[in-house]
Design a protein around this motif. Structure first.
Motif, PDB file in Angstrom:
ATOM      1  N   SER A 186     -14.969 -12.759   0.914  1.00  0.00           N
ATOM      2  CA  SER A 186     -16.236 -12.104   0.595  1.00  0.00           C
ATOM      3  C   SER A 186     -16.546 -10.952   1.550  1.00  0.00           C
ATOM      4  CB  SER A 186     -17.379 -13.120   0.617  1.00  0.00           C
ATOM      5  OG  SER A 186     -17.473 -13.729   1.895  1.00  0.00           O
ATOM      6  N   ALA A 187     -15.901 -10.914   2.707  1.00  0.00           N
ATOM      7  CA  ALA A 187     -16.144  -9.830   3.660  1.00  0.00           C
ATOM      8  C   ALA A 187     -15.689  -8.484   3.103  1.00  0.00           C
ATOM      9  CB  ALA A 187     -15.419 -10.115   4.979  1.00  0.00           C
ATOM     10  N   TRP A 188     -14.699  -8.504   2.212  1.00  0.00           N
ATOM     11  CA  TRP A 188     -14.189  -7.277   1.603  1.00  0.00           C
ATOM     12  C   TRP A 188     -15.001  -6.860   0.378  1.00  0.00           C
ATOM     13  CZ3 TRP A 188     -10.910 -10.556   4.117  1.00  0.00           C
ATOM     14  CH2 TRP A 188      -9.968 -10.003   4.957  1.00  0.00           C
ATOM     15  N   LEU A 189     -15.716  -7.777  -0.222  1.00  0.00           N
ATOM     16  CA  LEU A 189     -16.319  -7.543  -1.535  1.00  0.00           C
ATOM     17  C   LEU A 189     -17.247  -6.339  -1.572  1.00  0.00           C
ATOM     18  CD1 LEU A 189     -16.537  -8.500  -4.442  1.00  0.00           C
ATOM     19  CD2 LEU A 189     -18.404  -9.987  -3.722  1.00  0.00           C
ATOM     20  N   LEU A 190     -18.231  -6.280  -0.691  1.00  0.00           N
ATOM     21  CA  LEU A 190     -19.179  -5.157  -0.703  1.00  0.00           C
ATOM     22  C   LEU A 190     -18.482  -3.834  -0.401  1.00  0.00           C
ATOM     23  CD1 LEU A 190     -22.285  -6.728   1.056  1.00  0.00           C
ATOM     24  CD2 LEU A 190     -21.990  -6.225  -1.377  1.00  0.00           C
ATOM     25  N   LEU A 191     -17.563  -3.865   0.566  1.00  0.00           N
ATOM     26  CA  LEU A 191     -16.844  -2.641   0.917  1.00  0.00           C
ATOM     27  C   LEU A 191     -16.021  -2.134  -0.266  1.00  0.00           C
ATOM     28  CD1 LEU A 191     -15.544  -3.699   4.450  1.00  0.00           C
ATOM     29  CD2 LEU A 191     -17.457  -2.172   3.950  1.00  0.00           C
ATOM     30  N   GLU A 192     -15.282  -3.031  -0.899  1.00  0.00           N
ATOM     31  CA  GLU A 192     -14.423  -2.624  -2.021  1.00  0.00           C
ATOM     32  C   GLU A 192     -15.241  -2.187  -3.232  1.00  0.00           C
ATOM     33  OE1 GLU A 192     -10.833  -4.107  -2.927  1.00  0.00           O
ATOM     34  OE2 GLU A 192     -10.223  -4.076  -0.837  1.00  0.00           O
ATOM     35  N   THR A 193     -16.359  -2.847  -3.477  1.00  0.00           N
ATOM     36  CA  THR A 193     -17.202  -2.469  -4.606  1.00  0.00           C
ATOM     37  C   THR A 193     -17.734  -1.057  -4.424  1.00  0.00           C
ATOM     38  OG1 THR A 193     -17.821  -4.780  -4.935  1.00  0.00           O
ATOM     39  CG2 THR A 193     -19.241  -3.122  -5.936  1.00  0.00           C
ATOM     40  N   GLU A 194     -18.237  -0.764  -3.232  1.00  0.00           N
ATOM     41  CA  GLU A 194     -18.752   0.581  -2.959  1.00  0.00           C
ATOM     42  C   GLU A 194     -17.626   1.611  -2.992  1.00  0.00           C
ATOM     43  OE1 GLU A 194     -21.284   3.087   0.396  1.00  0.00           O
ATOM     44  OE2 GLU A 194     -21.004   0.926   0.671  1.00  0.00           O
ATOM     45  N   LEU A 195     -16.472   1.254  -2.448  1.00  0.00           N
ATOM     46  CA  LEU A 195     -15.331   2.171  -2.447  1.00  0.00           C
ATOM     47  C   LEU A 195     -14.886   2.494  -3.874  1.00  0.00           C
ATOM     48  CD1 LEU A 195     -13.253   3.728  -0.762  1.00  0.00           C
ATOM     49  CD2 LEU A 195     -11.847   1.665  -0.771  1.00  0.00           C
ATOM     50  N   GLU A 196     -14.843   1.503  -4.727  1.00  0.00           N
ATOM     51  CA  GLU A 196     -14.449   1.739  -6.117  1.00  0.00           C
ATOM     52  C   GLU A 196     -15.432   2.667  -6.824  1.00  0.00           C
ATOM     53  OE1 GLU A 196     -13.913  -2.106  -7.897  1.00  0.00           O
ATOM     54  OE2 GLU A 196     -12.094  -2.494  -6.731  1.00  0.00           O
ATOM     55  N   ALA A 197     -16.722   2.517  -6.548  1.00  0.00           N
ATOM     56  CA  ALA A 197     -17.724   3.396  -7.157  1.00  0.00           C
ATOM     57  C   ALA A 197     -17.535   4.839  -6.682  1.00  0.00           C
ATOM     58  CB  ALA A 197     -19.130   2.901  -6.821  1.00  0.00           C
ATOM     59  N   ILE A 198     -17.274   4.999  -5.391  1.00  0.00           N
ATOM     60  CA  ILE A 198     -17.054   6.347  -4.849  1.00  0.00           C
ATOM     61  C   ILE A 198     -15.788   6.959  -5.437  1.00  0.00           C
ATOM     62  CG2 ILE A 198     -16.453   7.610  -2.738  1.00  0.00           C
ATOM     63  CD1 ILE A 198     -18.434   5.759  -1.260  1.00  0.00           C
ATOM     64  N   GLU A 199     -14.715   6.163  -5.520  1.00  0.00           N
ATOM     65  CA  GLU A 199     -13.463   6.677  -6.062  1.00  0.00           C
ATOM     66  C   GLU A 199     -13.597   7.013  -7.545  1.00  0.00           C
ATOM     67  OE1 GLU A 199     -10.729   3.653  -4.789  1.00  0.00           O
ATOM     68  OE2 GLU A 199     -10.360   4.681  -2.894  1.00  0.00           O
ATOM     69  N   ALA A 200     -14.391   6.266  -8.279  1.00  0.00           N
ATOM     70  CA  ALA A 200     -14.630   6.589  -9.688  1.00  0.00           C
ATOM     71  C   ALA A 200     -15.358   7.932  -9.797  1.00  0.00           C
ATOM     72  CB  ALA A 200     -15.439   5.483 -10.357  1.00  0.00           C
ATOM     73  N   ALA A 201     -16.315   8.156  -8.910  1.00  0.00           N
ATOM     74  CA  ALA A 201     -17.025   9.439  -8.906  1.00  0.00           C
ATOM     75  C   ALA A 201     -16.071  10.573  -8.552  1.00  0.00           C
ATOM     76  CB  ALA A 201     -18.192   9.387  -7.921  1.00  0.00           C
ATOM     77  N   MET A 202     -15.185  10.321  -7.624  1.00  0.00           N
ATOM     78  CA  MET A 202     -14.228  11.353  -7.229  1.00  0.00           C
ATOM     79  C   MET A 202     -13.244  11.653  -8.357  1.00  0.00           C
ATOM     80  SD  MET A 202     -13.560  10.297  -3.272  1.00  0.00           S
ATOM     81  CE  MET A 202     -12.655  11.751  -2.807  1.00  0.00           C
ATOM     82  N   MET A 203     -12.872  10.660  -9.124  1.00  0.00           N
ATOM     83  CA  MET A 203     -11.997  10.888 -10.271  1.00  0.00           C
ATOM     84  C   MET A 203     -12.724  11.779 -11.285  1.00  0.00           C
ATOM     85  SD  MET A 203      -9.121   9.582  -9.695  1.00  0.00           S
ATOM     86  CE  MET A 203      -8.239   9.290 -11.208  1.00  0.00           C
ATOM     87  N   GLY A 204     -14.026  11.618 -11.407  1.00  0.00           N
ATOM     88  CA  GLY A 204     -14.824  12.484 -12.267  1.00  0.00           C
ATOM     89  C   GLY A 204     -14.808  13.921 -11.772  1.00  0.00           C
ATOM     90  N   TRP A 205     -14.850  14.104 -10.444  1.00  0.00           N
ATOM     91  CA  TRP A 205     -14.791  15.457  -9.889  1.00  0.00           C
ATOM     92  C   TRP A 205     -13.453  16.094 -10.199  1.00  0.00           C
ATOM     93  CZ3 TRP A 205     -16.356  13.801  -4.309  1.00  0.00           C
ATOM     94  CH2 TRP A 205     -17.688  13.377  -4.312  1.00  0.00           C
ATOM     95  N   ARG A 206     -12.406  15.274 -10.129  1.00  0.00           N
ATOM     96  CA  ARG A 206     -11.056  15.788 -10.357  1.00  0.00           C
ATOM     97  C   ARG A 206     -10.932  16.316 -11.777  1.00  0.00           C
ATOM     98  NH1 ARG A 206      -5.553  12.420 -10.548  1.00  0.00           N
ATOM     99  NH2 ARG A 206      -4.152  14.178 -10.633  1.00  0.00           N
ATOM    100  N   THR A 207     -11.496  15.591 -12.737  1.00  0.00           N
ATOM    101  CA  THR A 207     -11.424  16.064 -14.123  1.00  0.00           C
ATOM    102  C   THR A 207     -12.301  17.287 -14.331  1.00  0.00           C
ATOM    103  OG1 THR A 207     -13.121  14.469 -14.803  1.00  0.00           O
ATOM    104  CG2 THR A 207     -10.818  13.797 -15.062  1.00  0.00           C
ATOM    105  N   GLU A 208     -13.393  17.389 -13.573  1.00  0.00           N
ATOM    106  CA  GLU A 208     -14.259  18.584 -13.664  1.00  0.00           C
ATOM    107  C   GLU A 208     -13.517  19.810 -13.147  1.00  0.00           C
ATOM    108  OE1 GLU A 208     -17.851  17.958 -11.465  1.00  0.00           O
ATOM    109  OE2 GLU A 208     -18.426  16.224 -12.668  1.00  0.00           O
ATOM    110  N   ALA A 209     -12.716  19.619 -12.078  1.00  0.00           N
ATOM    111  CA  ALA A 209     -11.998  20.747 -11.474  1.00  0.00           C
ATOM    112  C   ALA A 209     -10.915  21.278 -12.400  1.00  0.00           C
ATOM    113  CB  ALA A 209     -11.400  20.324 -10.133  1.00  0.00           C
ATOM    114  N   LEU A 210     -10.401  20.395 -13.267  1.00  0.00           N
ATOM    115  CA  LEU A 210      -9.334  20.834 -14.175  1.00  0.00           C
ATOM    116  C   LEU A 210      -9.973  21.578 -15.289  1.00  0.00           C
ATOM    117  CD1 LEU A 210      -7.263  17.532 -14.368  1.00  0.00           C
ATOM    118  CD2 LEU A 210      -6.796  19.547 -12.981  1.00  0.00           C
TER     119      LEU A 210
END
Length: 181
Positions: free
Chosen positions: A157-181
Motif C-alpha cells: 500500500s505504500a506504493w499505491l498513492l504514489l503510483e496512482t498519482e504518477l499514472e495520472a500525470i503520465e496519462a496527461a503527458m501522453m495527451g501532450w504528446r498527441t497534441e504536439a503531433l
C-alpha cells in the motif's frame, strides 16, 4: 513489493522520445503547469525508487520462513509446488494423505482439511486438529508480521498513492504528446 518494472519500462520508453526533444518542442517555456507536472513526475519516480530500494534491503533481512516459498515438501525433504506468501510452518507442517507435507498452509486449505478430517475421524478429533492448525497459522502470521515490521518492510500500500498519482500525470503527458503531433 517493488513496482512492476515491465509496466514502468513501457511507460518510460514511450515518453523517451518527447523528453529527448528540445524543451520548446514539448512544452512552452511559459507553461508553468506542465513544468510543475513534469517536476512532480520526477519526484514521484524518485520516491518509488527509494521505496523499491528500501523494500529490497528489508526483504534481504527476512528469515527464509517469512519469505514466499514452495508450498509442499516431499518425504526426501525437497521443496516443490508454487510459491506462496504464507509463512513456513516449520516443524508443524501437515502430513497429507499423499505422503507429502503441506509446509505453507493457507486458511482455506486448513478449512478444506477440516472437511476431510470430519469424514475420516471422529467429529471431536477433527475439530481439535482444525483448531490446533488454525491457532498455529494465526500465531505464525502474527510472528511474520512482527518480523516484517522489525525489518521495516514496506507494505504494498505504500506504493499505491504514489503510483496512482504518477499514472495520472503520465496519462496527461501522453495527451501532450498527441497534441504536439
Amino acid at each position: 513489493m517493488p513496482s512492476n518494472p515491465t509496466r514502468r519500462s513501457f511507460i518510460a520508453a514511450s515518453l523517451v522520445a518527447p523528453a529527448a526533444l528540445p524543451v520548446n518542442a514539448v512544452l512552452a517555456i511559459d507553461d508553468h503547469e506542465r513544468l510543475r507536472l513534469i517536476q512532480r513526475r520526477e519526484y514521484l519516480q524518485s520516491e518509488i525508487a527509494k521505496l523499491d530500494q528500501k523494500w529490497a534491503l528489508a526483504y534481504a533481512k527476512l528469515p527464509p520462513w517469512c519469505r514466499p516459498g514452495p508450498k509442499y515438501r516431499d518425504q526426501d525433504g525437497r521443496m516443490f509446488g508454487g510459491r506462496v506468501g504464507w509463512p513456513d510452518a516449520g516443524l508443524d507442517s501437515i502430513k497429507l494423505d499423499t505422503g507429502t507435507f503441506l509446509v505453507r498452509p493457507s486458511i482455506r486449505e486448513i478449512f478444506e482439511l477440516r472437511k476431510a478430517d470430519r469424514a475420516s475421524k471422529t467429529c471431536n478429533e477433527g475439530e481439535r486438529f482444525f483448531v490446533c492448525r488454525l491457532e498455529k497459522l494465526v500465531g505464525r502470521l502474527r510472528e511474520q508480521r512482527r518480523v516484517e515490521r522489525s525489518v521495516e518492510l514496506p507494505r504494498s500500500s505504500a506504493w499505491l498513492l504514489l503510483e496512482t498519482e504518477l499514472e495520472a500525470i503520465e496519462a496527461a503527458m501522453m495527451g501532450w504528446r498527441t497534441e504536439a503531433l
